[in-house]
Scaffold this active site. Structure first.
Site, PDB file in Angstrom:
ATOM      1  N   HIS A 161       1.275  -1.061   0.207  1.00  0.00           N
ATOM      2  CA  HIS A 161       0.527  -0.015   0.093  1.00  0.00           C
ATOM      3  C   HIS A 161       0.673   1.291   0.013  1.00  0.00           C
ATOM      4  O   HIS A 161       1.055   2.060   0.927  1.00  0.00           O
ATOM      5  CB  HIS A 161      -1.088  -0.342   0.902  1.00  0.00           C
ATOM      6  CG  HIS A 161      -1.947   0.561   1.428  1.00  0.00           C
ATOM      7  ND1 HIS A 161      -2.309   2.041   0.521  1.00  0.00           N
ATOM      8  CD2 HIS A 161      -3.091   0.895   1.784  1.00  0.00           C
ATOM      9  CE1 HIS A 161      -3.050   2.837   0.098  1.00  0.00           C
ATOM     10  NE2 HIS A 161      -4.049   2.332   1.269  1.00  0.00           N
ATOM     11  N   HIS A 164      -2.719   6.927  -1.061  1.00  0.00           N
ATOM     12  CA  HIS A 164      -4.197   7.159  -0.179  1.00  0.00           C
ATOM     13  C   HIS A 164      -3.150   7.883   1.155  1.00  0.00           C
ATOM     14  O   HIS A 164      -3.960   8.179   2.360  1.00  0.00           O
ATOM     15  CB  HIS A 164      -4.975   6.394   0.422  1.00  0.00           C
ATOM     16  CG  HIS A 164      -5.504   5.969  -0.774  1.00  0.00           C
ATOM     17  ND1 HIS A 164      -5.834   4.440  -1.031  1.00  0.00           N
ATOM     18  CD2 HIS A 164      -5.360   6.513  -2.186  1.00  0.00           C
ATOM     19  CE1 HIS A 164      -6.775   4.038  -1.864  1.00  0.00           C
ATOM     20  NE2 HIS A 164      -7.111   5.231  -3.216  1.00  0.00           N
ATOM     21  N   TYR A 166      -0.353   7.381   3.190  1.00  0.00           N
ATOM     22  CA  TYR A 166      -0.030   6.518   4.288  1.00  0.00           C
ATOM     23  C   TYR A 166       1.618   6.971   3.738  1.00  0.00           C
ATOM     24  O   TYR A 166       1.879   7.931   3.476  1.00  0.00           O
ATOM     25  CB  TYR A 166      -0.481   4.949   4.362  1.00  0.00           C
ATOM     26  CG  TYR A 166      -1.909   5.302   4.683  1.00  0.00           C
ATOM     27  CD1 TYR A 166      -2.683   6.035   6.048  1.00  0.00           C
ATOM     28  CD2 TYR A 166      -2.944   4.777   3.613  1.00  0.00           C
ATOM     29  CE1 TYR A 166      -3.785   5.709   6.371  1.00  0.00           C
ATOM     30  CE2 TYR A 166      -4.219   4.603   4.120  1.00  0.00           C
ATOM     31  CZ  TYR A 166      -5.154   5.189   4.973  1.00  0.00           C
ATOM     32  OH  TYR A 166      -6.063   5.271   5.778  1.00  0.00           O
TER      33      TYR A 166
END
Length: 238
Positions: A161, A164, A166
């Site tokens: 990930h 977004h 992070y």
């Protein structure tokens, strides 16, 4: 996400926040929940699974770095496989999008910067601590260990990930990353952390099991970039 595994059906992202980061307390319901969403040849992704104790950003987010967590995931993964599904684990670190209540011993969240967030989403965000250069390799290792644990739990692969707002996205975006070391400044330097993780994880479990999620055009969690097209192309071609 680019990888050689080709699903027969659409990708479905599963919110895994019902699996607490310590372990799953009601695994029967979780097995049922995941298996209900599995189809033969379909790709499912277990969303936002923390790679370490410092990675959490939300209450009851799942984890995948201890043996206990591996054992808790196994029946859930088996339930998806029983339906013929392909199951990936999304490895995640919240970075500054966290709170001291989510952190070990109430410590400050970590990031590439000490610039804080001016918004509240699911909880008030605490002032973060800027990582020292020599601390960054340990975070890369956390992702490698989590990837190894995911495969041990039976997942078919992992998705990093890096989107977004992070931690990895915080490093990549020039509106957040204000570092002056080898992890900041130029586009190459800002993407170094992400690509070190990709390399470490690929070496651990094989590149054919690894995908990465990026969001160069979004400014989610106040994480934007002045040239998102250049960023996206650089990461795609790296």
């Amino acid at each position: 996400m680019l990888l050689p595994i080709v699903p027969q059906n659409c990708v479905s992202t599963i919110d895994s926040t019902e699996i607490v980061w310590k372990c799953a307390s009601d695994s029967c319901h979780l097995v049922l929940l995941r298996s209900q969403r599995a189809t033969n040849g379909g790709l499912l992704i277990a969303e936002a699974t923390a790679v370490s104790p410092t990675a959490h950003g939300y209450t009851d987010s799942p984890g995948i770095w201890t043996e206990e967590q591996v054992e808790a995931w196994k029946p859930i993964v088996d339930g998806v496989h029983a339906k013929g599904g392909i199951f990936f684990c999304q490895l995640w670190h919240a970075g500054r999008a966290s709170n001291t209540d989510m952190q070990p011993k109430g410590q400050a969240p970590i990031s590439c910067t000490d610039k804080g967030l001016d918004l509240d989403y699911r909880l008030p965000y605490s002032p973060q601590r800027k990582l020292a250069t020599d601390e960054i390799p340990a975070i890369v290792v956390d992702f490698r260990i989590a990837a190894k644990a995911a495969v041990k739990a039976g997942f078919d692969g992992i998705e990093i990930h890096a989107a977004h707002g992070y931690l990895i996205d915080q490093f990549m975006k020039d509106e957040v990353n204000d570092r002056t070391d080898e992890y900041g400044g130029s586009l190459e330097n800002r993407c170094r952390f992400a690509l070190e993780i990709v390399q470490a994880v690929s070496k651990e479990i094989g590149s054919g099991r690894v995908g990465i999620r990026i969001s160069p055009f979004t400014d989610y969690l106040e994480c934007g970039d002045s040239n998102p097209e250049e960023l996206g192309l650089y990461m795609a071609q790296a």
